[in-house]
Scaffold this motif. Structure first.
Motif, PDB file in Angstrom:
ATOM      1  N   THR A 202      37.946  14.631 -60.970  1.00  0.00           N
ATOM      2  CA  THR A 202      38.300  13.971 -59.727  1.00  0.00           C
ATOM      3  C   THR A 202      37.792  14.784 -58.544  1.00  0.00           C
ATOM      4  OG1 THR A 202      40.136  13.150 -58.378  1.00  0.00           O
ATOM      5  CG2 THR A 202      40.537  15.142 -59.642  1.00  0.00           C
ATOM      6  N   THR A 203      37.669  14.129 -57.392  1.00  0.00           N
ATOM      7  CA  THR A 203      37.310  14.827 -56.163  1.00  0.00           C
ATOM      8  C   THR A 203      38.473  14.834 -55.174  1.00  0.00           C
ATOM      9  OG1 THR A 203      36.397  12.774 -55.244  1.00  0.00           O
ATOM     10  CG2 THR A 203      34.871  14.239 -56.407  1.00  0.00           C
ATOM     11  N   ASP A 204      39.592  14.235 -55.574  1.00  0.00           N
ATOM     12  CA  ASP A 204      40.763  14.147 -54.700  1.00  0.00           C
ATOM     13  C   ASP A 204      41.772  15.220 -55.094  1.00  0.00           C
ATOM     14  OD1 ASP A 204      42.863  13.497 -53.093  1.00  0.00           O
ATOM     15  OD2 ASP A 204      43.012  11.402 -53.724  1.00  0.00           O
ATOM     16  N   GLU A 205      41.750  16.325 -54.359  1.00  0.00           N
ATOM     17  CA  GLU A 205      42.659  17.424 -54.715  1.00  0.00           C
ATOM     18  C   GLU A 205      44.105  17.095 -54.394  1.00  0.00           C
ATOM     19  OE1 GLU A 205      42.075  20.015 -50.603  1.00  0.00           O
ATOM     20  OE2 GLU A 205      41.412  20.820 -52.531  1.00  0.00           O
ATOM     21  N   ASN A 206      44.353  16.242 -53.405  1.00  0.00           N
ATOM     22  CA  ASN A 206      45.738  15.878 -53.073  1.00  0.00           C
ATOM     23  C   ASN A 206      46.393  15.143 -54.234  1.00  0.00           C
ATOM     24  OD1 ASN A 206      45.710  16.929 -50.417  1.00  0.00           O
ATOM     25  ND2 ASN A 206      44.611  15.112 -49.691  1.00  0.00           N
ATOM     26  N   GLU A 207      45.644  14.226 -54.845  1.00  0.00           N
ATOM     27  CA  GLU A 207      46.172  13.489 -55.992  1.00  0.00           C
ATOM     28  C   GLU A 207      46.495  14.436 -57.136  1.00  0.00           C
ATOM     29  OE1 GLU A 207      44.825   9.737 -58.855  1.00  0.00           O
ATOM     30  OE2 GLU A 207      43.309  10.890 -57.761  1.00  0.00           O
ATOM     31  N   LEU A 208      45.632  15.419 -57.342  1.00  0.00           N
ATOM     32  CA  LEU A 208      45.822  16.382 -58.422  1.00  0.00           C
ATOM     33  C   LEU A 208      47.075  17.229 -58.190  1.00  0.00           C
ATOM     34  CD1 LEU A 208      44.303  17.496 -60.994  1.00  0.00           C
ATOM     35  CD2 LEU A 208      43.408  19.257 -59.474  1.00  0.00           C
ATOM     36  N   PHE A 209      47.219  17.773 -56.977  1.00  0.00           N
ATOM     37  CA  PHE A 209      48.355  18.646 -56.693  1.00  0.00           C
ATOM     38  C   PHE A 209      49.679  17.886 -56.729  1.00  0.00           C
ATOM     39  CE2 PHE A 209      45.277  21.539 -54.391  1.00  0.00           C
ATOM     40  CZ  PHE A 209      45.316  22.492 -55.375  1.00  0.00           C
ATOM     41  N   GLN A 210      49.690  16.683 -56.196  1.00  0.00           N
ATOM     42  CA  GLN A 210      50.922  15.900 -56.205  1.00  0.00           C
ATOM     43  C   GLN A 210      51.386  15.601 -57.621  1.00  0.00           C
ATOM     44  OE1 GLN A 210      52.899  15.263 -53.628  1.00  0.00           O
ATOM     45  NE2 GLN A 210      51.450  16.455 -52.393  1.00  0.00           N
TER      46      GLN A 210
END
Length: 386
Positions: A326-334
């Motif tokens: 993924t390129t969405d780090e916010n989605e990963l951290f959440q």
């Protein structure tokens, strides 16, 4: 329709025209021969179809790259048996499709083979894969041809897909004992090999009595045998598994490919897999259980896999390679912060190949009680880019 079919059809048409314009014994004989040839070829092919069988197998379900900048060459084996003891099979073609589900690589191949009369032949089919992942290789169709390639007959199609893991070469990685031998006050079936503790259920060492030792720790049976007081030292309980978070965010990789010249063509995903593989094998060698945790964005869940043996590691990679980066780090951290409602851990490793500004957010959330060891697996590759 094959090229041989087209060629013979053209030859047959020319023969018909010659026979019409030159009605002689020789031309009629040639025309008769042109009529008989396909009949004999069709009879031959029918006989061969009844006596030729094909099967597909993978001799090695794991292929390891020789070097990070070199492609792997996983292979499957096509076994063709010709039970006819008189006629050899001179031409057969297998159509093969392959796909690396993790890196997105895919392609098609055509493999030619032949089999002597009454023999069985194993034909190795290699494919070239640049990046690590789970490669699915499928033989879609196997066809055999007559001696003049006029007719073709399919002897098998859609064989079982063979999955082969592409793993990188291991690299030297040292993790200090304080990172993975994690002390705990809870009940555990793991104990430190290097440090004593207060758990009497497991003996760490036996030594002679010294001033200050408690009487409860005296090993009376051994003391009676040796004639001197011997003391039992308890073991130090350890956490049951080391939690290892896998960061599947590779947001900077595409930008670096376009804007910077790298020393090698090694991708960040390959470096991530190499780090996981090297760390896990290090821990397996030292009998340290691991629990790998990663975010599966396709299913929207956080996956967990316990690894204590090499076989379990390969199973874990099979599940990991089904996911997408993924390129969405916010989605990963959440997703990680919501994992089991913010479950607290005494310590953990976080494996990444991306620059994040939010690593501290995981610590502040309460997910990690004492520390989160962040390991950037790019290492020298990262230094070479700057």
């Amino acid at each position: 329709m094959t090229i041989g079919t087209l060629f013979f059809a053209l030859l047959f048409l020319v023969g018909v025209l010659i026979s019409v314009f030159f009605l002689e014994f020789g031309t009629v004989a040639v025309m008769g021969l042109l009529v008989l040839i396909p009949v004999f070829m069709l009879v031959f092919l029918v006989c061969m179809r009844l006596r030729v069988t094909a099967s597909v197998d993978s001799k090695n379900p794991v292929a390891e790259k020789d070097a990070m900048d070199r492609p792997a060459r996983p292979s499957i084996t096509l076994s063709v048996e010709n039970r006819c003891r008189i006629l050899p099979l001179t031409k057969g073609i297998a159509k093969v499709r392959y796909e690396n589900r993790f890196s997105g690589e895919k392609g098609k191949l055509k493999i030619r083979f032949s089999v002597d009369a009454g023999r069985r032949r194993d034909r190795r089919i290699p494919v070239v894969i640049k990046h690590c992942g789970n490669v699915a290789i499928t033989v879609e169709k196997v066809r055999i041809y007559d001696y003049m390639s006029i007719f073709a007959w399919t002897v098998g199609r859609h064989y079982e897909t063979q999955d082969i893991l592409i793993l990188p070469p291991m690299r030297e990685m040292y993790l200090g004992k304080d990172r993975w031998y994690n002390e705990t006050s809870e009940d555990s079936d793991r104990f430190s090999l290097y440090k004593k503790g207060d758990d009497p259920s497991e003996i760490f060492d036996i030594r002679e009595f010294a001033d200050g030792d408690k009487i409860q720790r005296i090993h009376w049976k051994l003391s009676s045998k040796t004639g001197s007081l011997m003391v039992k030292e308890g073991s130090l309980p350890l956490t049951k598994a080391v939690h290892i978070f896998i960061d599947l965010c590779v947001k900077d990789e595409e930008r670096r490919r376009k804007g910077r010249k790298r020393k090698t063509e090694i991708s960040d995903t390959d470096l991530l897999v190499q780090g996981i593989y090297s760390i896990s094998m290090f821990m397996i060698e030292h009998a340290i259980p691991q629990k790998y945790i990663w975010y599966d964005r396709e299913n929207g869940i956080v996956q967990e896999r316990q690894v204590e043996q090499e076989e379990e590691l390969l199973w874990m990679f099979q599940d990991l390679f089904r996911c997408r980066t993924t390129t969405d780090e916010n989605e990963l951290f959440q997703a990680y912060l919501a994992w089991e409602g913010g479950k607290q851990l005494e310590s953990a490793l976080y494996l990444t190949v991306a620059d994040h500004d939010q690593n501290g957010a995981m610590e502040d959330s309460g997910l990690i009680r004492e520390r989160l060891e962040v390991i950037d697996l790019r290492g020298e590759e990262r230094e070479g880019e700057e």
